[in-house]
Enzyme design. Structure first.
Site, PDB file in Angstrom:
ATOM      1  N   ASP A   1      -6.421   1.486   1.030  1.00 55.79           N
ATOM      2  CA  ASP A   1      -6.449   1.695   2.479  1.00 55.79           C
ATOM      3  C   ASP A   1      -7.850   1.353   2.981  1.00 55.79           C
ATOM      4  O   ASP A   1      -8.688   0.836   2.234  1.00 55.79           O
ATOM      5  CB  ASP A   1      -6.046   3.136   2.833  1.00 55.79           C
ATOM      6  CG  ASP A   1      -7.105   4.152   2.406  1.00 55.79           C
ATOM      7  OD1 ASP A   1      -8.094   3.764   1.736  1.00 55.79           O
ATOM      8  OD2 ASP A   1      -6.947   5.332   2.754  1.00 55.79           O
TER       9      ASP A   1
ATOM     10  N   LYS B   1       0.836  -1.201   0.000  1.00 55.87           N
ATOM     11  CA  LYS B   1       0.000   0.000   0.000  1.00 55.87           C
ATOM     12  C   LYS B   1       0.878   1.261   0.000  1.00 55.87           C
ATOM     13  O   LYS B   1       0.652   2.196  -0.771  1.00 55.87           O
ATOM     14  CB  LYS B   1      -0.921   0.011   1.222  1.00 55.87           C
ATOM     15  CG  LYS B   1      -1.924   1.142   1.180  1.00 55.87           C
ATOM     16  CD  LYS B   1      -2.620   1.330   2.505  1.00 55.87           C
ATOM     17  CE  LYS B   1      -1.705   1.946   3.493  1.00 55.87           C
ATOM     18  NZ  LYS B   1      -2.188   2.918   4.404  1.00 55.87           N
TER      19      LYS B   1
END
Ligand code: SF4
Length: 215
Positions: free
Chosen positions: A135, A117
């Site tokens: 997220d 991420k």
């Protein structure tokens, strides 16, 4: 790409025309540190911490030289400060070993302390790459809208990459974050203020019922 997905994208863009990364940074390295600090923390808090932190350290060399306990104290209010301080020390040491800050997703992911991420955010925001960082907001909104039906962030990323053209990925990432942050809240989605009810799987399933249920 399905016309439904294109319409959802356009409506998100209409609602959140100014969607952008809300972390403050001057260099790709500063963004990398800020993204590490942003896990389980608000961008506002991270910006308050990095405003002071980057005055005393804003390079890999400076973070390698900074004692671990000092770094922990400086980032304490971001939460998970021990793990985050360790990650910042490790990614800084990795960059020094490499001799430069990587600019590809694969290169970023090879840095110790950097997950997928984080690599996706830095690759997209600092280097203009095409990537969808998933997220908590992206995961929740993409699944509520029915853009994907995925059990994990990794599967959500994969599903979104298949559902949208590559040149839309980075913009989509920011649009979904703004939608999650300002409209489609975790505990209480503000469906009355949302322009996507027509397309939303969650709304269809919950309209007239309990909209407070979480995904
Ligand atoms: S209609 Fe409600 S649940 Fe669906 S995206 Fe909008 S705010 Fe979220």
């Amino acid at each position: 790409m399905l016309s439904r997905n294109r319409e959802i994208f356009d409506l998100l863009a209409q609602k959140h025309g100014d969607a952008h990364c809300e972390l403050n940074y001057d260099t790709p390295f500063e963004l990398l540190v800020a993204v590490v600090l942003s896990a389980q923390c608000t961008d506002k808090r991270v910006n308050a911490v990095t405003e002071e932190l980057f005055k005393v350290a804003d390079t890999p060399e400076a973070f390698v030289a900074m004692p671990l306990d000092e770094l922990e104290k400086r980032i304490y209010s971001c939460g998970f400060y021990r793990n985050k301080a360790k990650a910042i020390k490790e990614l800084s040491a990795s960059i020094l070993e490499l001799g430069e800050m990587p600019s590809t997703r694969e290169g970023l992911m090879r840095l110790r302390g950097v997950g997928r991420k984080t690599a996706n955010v830095v690759y997209a925001v600092a280097f203009g790459g095409n990537a969808i960082a998933v997220d908590t907001h992206v995961f929740r909104v993409a699944n509520r809208l029915g853009l994907v039906n995925a059990a994990t962030p990794e599967l959500t990323e994969q599903g979104l990459m298949e559902a949208f053209d590559e040149d839309m990925w980075s913009r989509l990432h920011h649009l979904l974050i703004f939608q999650g942050r300002y409209v489609c809240h975790s505990r209480q989605p503000d469906c009355a203020q949302c322009n996507l009810t027509k397309y939303c799987a969650y709304y269809s399933a919950h309209a007239g019922k309990d909209e407070h249920e979480t995904v």
